[in-house]
Structures are given as structure tokens and as C-alpha cells.
Write a protein that holds these residues in place. Structure first.
Motif, PDB file in Angstrom:
ATOM      1  N   LEU A 123     -21.409  21.335 -29.186  1.00 26.62           N
ATOM      2  CA  LEU A 123     -20.243  20.706 -29.172  1.00 26.62           C
ATOM      3  C   LEU A 123     -19.305  21.482 -28.358  1.00 26.62           C
ATOM      4  O   LEU A 123     -18.589  20.830 -27.271  1.00 26.62           O
ATOM      5  CB  LEU A 123     -19.359  20.587 -30.800  1.00 26.62           C
ATOM      6  CG  LEU A 123     -18.169  19.847 -30.535  1.00 26.62           C
ATOM      7  CD1 LEU A 123     -18.383  18.732 -31.548  1.00 26.62           C
ATOM      8  CD2 LEU A 123     -17.252  20.671 -30.994  1.00 26.62           C
ATOM      9  N   GLN A 133     -16.167  14.349 -37.575  1.00 28.30           N
ATOM     10  CA  GLN A 133     -17.045  13.285 -37.083  1.00 28.30           C
ATOM     11  C   GLN A 133     -18.448  13.569 -36.844  1.00 28.30           C
ATOM     12  O   GLN A 133     -19.251  12.675 -37.560  1.00 28.30           O
ATOM     13  CB  GLN A 133     -16.493  12.381 -35.766  1.00 28.30           C
ATOM     14  CG  GLN A 133     -15.289  11.954 -35.840  1.00 28.30           C
ATOM     15  CD  GLN A 133     -14.821  11.310 -34.589  1.00 28.30           C
ATOM     16  OE1 GLN A 133     -15.210  11.920 -33.385  1.00 28.30           O
ATOM     17  NE2 GLN A 133     -13.919  10.443 -34.782  1.00 28.30           N
ATOM     18  N   LYS A 134     -18.740  14.599 -36.513  1.00 28.24           N
ATOM     19  CA  LYS A 134     -20.214  14.995 -36.395  1.00 28.24           C
ATOM     20  C   LYS A 134     -20.956  15.294 -37.701  1.00 28.24           C
ATOM     21  O   LYS A 134     -22.033  15.088 -37.954  1.00 28.24           O
ATOM     22  CB  LYS A 134     -20.355  16.340 -35.536  1.00 28.24           C
ATOM     23  CG  LYS A 134     -21.882  16.809 -35.409  1.00 28.24           C
ATOM     24  CD  LYS A 134     -21.785  17.819 -34.261  1.00 28.24           C
ATOM     25  CE  LYS A 134     -22.174  17.376 -33.052  1.00 28.24           C
ATOM     26  NZ  LYS A 134     -23.144  16.507 -32.500  1.00 28.24           N
ATOM     27  N   ASP A 173     -13.665  16.601 -34.141  1.00 28.74           N
ATOM     28  CA  ASP A 173     -14.956  16.246 -33.630  1.00 28.74           C
ATOM     29  C   ASP A 173     -15.928  16.778 -34.861  1.00 28.74           C
ATOM     30  O   ASP A 173     -17.044  16.361 -34.740  1.00 28.74           O
ATOM     31  CB  ASP A 173     -15.321  17.189 -32.346  1.00 28.74           C
ATOM     32  CG  ASP A 173     -14.433  16.566 -31.235  1.00 28.74           C
ATOM     33  OD1 ASP A 173     -14.098  15.308 -31.278  1.00 28.74           O
ATOM     34  OD2 ASP A 173     -14.409  17.087 -30.102  1.00 28.74           O
ATOM     35  N   ILE A 174     -15.711  18.162 -35.244  1.00 23.00           N
ATOM     36  CA  ILE A 174     -16.593  18.441 -36.142  1.00 23.00           C
ATOM     37  C   ILE A 174     -16.545  17.539 -37.541  1.00 23.00           C
ATOM     38  O   ILE A 174     -17.685  17.380 -38.173  1.00 23.00           O
ATOM     39  CB  ILE A 174     -16.160  20.109 -36.695  1.00 23.00           C
ATOM     40  CG1 ILE A 174     -16.451  20.880 -35.572  1.00 23.00           C
ATOM     41  CG2 ILE A 174     -16.860  20.364 -37.961  1.00 23.00           C
ATOM     42  CD1 ILE A 174     -15.822  22.268 -35.810  1.00 23.00           C
ATOM     43  N   ASN A 200     -18.491  19.682 -24.749  1.00 23.77           N
ATOM     44  CA  ASN A 200     -17.020  18.828 -24.819  1.00 23.77           C
ATOM     45  C   ASN A 200     -15.947  19.730 -24.323  1.00 23.77           C
ATOM     46  O   ASN A 200     -14.944  19.141 -24.023  1.00 23.77           O
ATOM     47  CB  ASN A 200     -16.868  18.471 -26.386  1.00 23.77           C
ATOM     48  CG  ASN A 200     -17.796  17.224 -26.609  1.00 23.77           C
ATOM     49  OD1 ASN A 200     -18.919  17.345 -26.341  1.00 23.77           O
ATOM     50  ND2 ASN A 200     -17.351  16.702 -27.625  1.00 23.77           N
ATOM     51  N   TYR A 201     -15.958  20.954 -24.406  1.00 24.02           N
ATOM     52  CA  TYR A 201     -14.844  21.728 -24.262  1.00 24.02           C
ATOM     53  C   TYR A 201     -15.314  22.990 -22.966  1.00 24.02           C
ATOM     54  O   TYR A 201     -14.360  23.632 -22.902  1.00 24.02           O
ATOM     55  CB  TYR A 201     -14.464  22.488 -25.434  1.00 24.02           C
ATOM     56  CG  TYR A 201     -13.911  21.496 -26.370  1.00 24.02           C
ATOM     57  CD1 TYR A 201     -12.752  20.825 -26.254  1.00 24.02           C
ATOM     58  CD2 TYR A 201     -14.661  21.046 -27.399  1.00 24.02           C
ATOM     59  CE1 TYR A 201     -12.378  20.145 -27.436  1.00 24.02           C
ATOM     60  CE2 TYR A 201     -14.412  20.019 -28.163  1.00 24.02           C
ATOM     61  CZ  TYR A 201     -13.003  19.458 -28.137  1.00 24.02           C
ATOM     62  OH  TYR A 201     -12.733  18.446 -29.153  1.00 24.02           O
ATOM     63  N   ASP A 208      -8.733  19.198 -31.728  1.00 23.34           N
ATOM     64  CA  ASP A 208      -9.641  18.097 -31.220  1.00 23.34           C
ATOM     65  C   ASP A 208     -11.118  18.751 -31.692  1.00 23.34           C
ATOM     66  O   ASP A 208     -11.782  17.778 -32.029  1.00 23.34           O
ATOM     67  CB  ASP A 208      -9.703  18.210 -29.612  1.00 23.34           C
ATOM     68  CG  ASP A 208      -8.671  17.732 -29.155  1.00 23.34           C
ATOM     69  OD1 ASP A 208      -7.693  16.769 -29.899  1.00 23.34           O
ATOM     70  OD2 ASP A 208      -7.886  18.017 -28.014  1.00 23.34           O
ATOM     71  N   ILE A 209     -11.241  20.022 -31.763  1.00 24.53           N
ATOM     72  CA  ILE A 209     -12.581  20.494 -32.179  1.00 24.53           C
ATOM     73  C   ILE A 209     -12.799  20.110 -33.864  1.00 24.53           C
ATOM     74  O   ILE A 209     -13.606  19.784 -34.406  1.00 24.53           O
ATOM     75  CB  ILE A 209     -12.627  22.145 -31.983  1.00 24.53           C
ATOM     76  CG1 ILE A 209     -12.871  22.196 -30.544  1.00 24.53           C
ATOM     77  CG2 ILE A 209     -13.702  22.619 -32.838  1.00 24.53           C
ATOM     78  CD1 ILE A 209     -12.501  23.670 -30.179  1.00 24.53           C
TER      79      ILE A 209
END
Length: 80
Positions: free
Chosen positions: A14, A51-52, A48-49, A18-19, A44-45
Motif C-alpha cells: 500500500l 478499506q483493505k 486505505d487500511i 499508493n504513496y 488517507d493511509i
């Protein structure tokens, strides 16, 4: 969720994909702040976490003072 190695691999993927974080910089002791991640990006991270891994993480549980090991341990403990 999965085991520690899989969690770490997912987080590294990720951050790299993504970053734009260099995989070589993701050593266990380097904080997210030292990687150039600020408080906005850490949000944002955080999302993302969530969701993942399909979990809810309380605001502030992930911050720039943490490092990869801290984050992996936090996620592993949430799985218990």
C-alpha cells in the motif's frame, strides 16, 4: 485478517504503490514522519487500511510518530 507477515506485506504494498514510498526506506524503526508522511497523508493511509482490512480504526490510532512495526502490531492485535 491474516498473519503478521501478510499484514506487513499488505501495508508495504500500500505504501509503495499508493504513496510512492521507497521499499528500502520501510525499515522497522523509521517513523512515517521520517518517511515524509504528514498528518494529512496519514489520514488517507488510515482510510486505505480500513478499506483493505475491512475494519474500523478509531481516529488517532494511526499517526505519523508510528513506524511500520507499530502499525503491523496494532493491526495484528485488532485481529485477536
Amino acid at each position: 485478517m491474516t498473519n503478521v507477515k501478510n499484514i506487513k506485506n499488505e501495508i508495504v504494498s500500500l505504501l509503495v504503490n499508493n504513496y510512492g514510498i521507497d521499499n528500502e526506506n520501510l525499515t522497522n524503526g523509521v517513523t512515517f514522519q521520517q518517511l515524509g508522511i504528514d498528518s494529512i497523508v496519514i489520514l488517507d493511509i488510515h482510510f486505505d487500511i480500513e478499506q483493505k482490512f475491512e475494519i474500523d480504526i478509531p481516529e488517532g490510532d494511526i499517526n505519523v510518530q508510528q513506524n511500520l512495526t507499530d502499525l503491523v502490531c496494532y493491526l495484528e492485535n485488532r485481529n485477536k
